[in-house]
Scaffold this active site. Structure first.
Site, PDB file in Angstrom:
ATOM      1  CB  ILE A  74      -0.938   0.016   1.226  1.00  0.00           C
ATOM      2  CG1 ILE A  74      -1.843  -1.215   1.225  1.00  0.00           C
ATOM      3  CG2 ILE A  74      -1.775   1.297   1.224  1.00  0.00           C
ATOM      4  CD1 ILE A  74      -2.763  -1.340   2.434  1.00  0.00           C
ATOM      5  N   PRO A  75       1.159   1.826  -1.157  1.00  0.00           N
ATOM      6  CG  PRO A  75       0.967   2.665  -3.330  1.00  0.00           C
ATOM      7  CD  PRO A  75       0.350   1.683  -2.367  1.00  0.00           C
ATOM      8  CB  CYS A  76       2.010   5.188   2.795  1.00  0.00           C
ATOM      9  SG  CYS A  76       3.182   4.047   3.551  1.00  0.00           S
ATOM     10  CG  HIS A  77       6.688   4.403  -1.223  1.00  0.00           C
ATOM     11  ND1 HIS A  77       5.900   3.258  -1.136  1.00  0.00           N
ATOM     12  CD2 HIS A  77       7.111   4.473  -2.512  1.00  0.00           C
ATOM     13  CE1 HIS A  77       5.875   2.663  -2.321  1.00  0.00           C
ATOM     14  NE2 HIS A  77       6.599   3.382  -3.169  1.00  0.00           N
TER      15      HIS A  77
END
Length: 172
Positions: A129-132
């Site tokens: 889950i690409p919170c970056h």
């Protein structure tokens, strides 16, 4: 973090280029990814179909052979708002970023910017889950559970020409 018969937690370790990641799942789907420090106790390895799939896809991602993960999640125990934020995050295209302000706008209310940023920070399944891919409006790197250097390296991996280490800030 060994198998817990009450919670049915399954774990596996992925040896990434940036450190060992503990991948955890239930019998319903992926629950967490944590960076293991040198002093952390290594969990007992007890994989299941979800941890195996996550490790395989993480390996493909870190070897630039996968841009979109296809995994089931078990987000039980998290708020509906947080899950809604995370659903927005998985739609951010590989190699791009958005600002926290843009995330709040996608949520339908600019006033929820802090709540959306907080939910972004509580993401239990970073990378997948690409919170970056969420950065400050000025292009600055901001909080990331696995550390800012890890965040920078993920962005560089996804788009090396745009997110090089030479930049003081990142572009949206």
């Amino acid at each position: 973090m060994s198998k817990n018969t009450e919670e049915n937690t399954f774990t596996e370790i992925y040896h990434s280029i940036m450190g060992d990641l503990c991948v955890g799942a239930s019998s319903k789907g992926l629950k967490f990814i944590k960076l293991l420090g040198e002093t952390d106790n290594k969990p007992d390895i007890h994989p299941n179909v979800y941890t195996k799939a996550a490790v395989k896809q993480l390996d493909m991602y870190f070897n630039a052979k996968l841009q979109n993960f296809n995994l089931d999640f078990d987000l039980e125990g998290h708020t509906g708002f947080s899950i809604e934020v995370w659903q927005k995050l998985v739609k951010i295209p590989y190699g791009t970023t958005i600002s926290y302000k843009q995330l709040a706008i996608q949520m339908g209310d600019l006033k929820c910017i802090r709540a959306a940023a907080s939910a972004n920070g509580r993401n239990p399944i970073p990378i997948i889950i690409p919170c970056h891919r969420v950065i400050g409006s000025d292009g600055s790197l901001t909080g990331f559970a696995l550390g800012l250097e890890f965040k920078r390296k993920l962005l560089e991996l996804e788009n090396p020409s745009k997110y090089s280490k030479r930049q003081g800030t990142l572009e949206l």
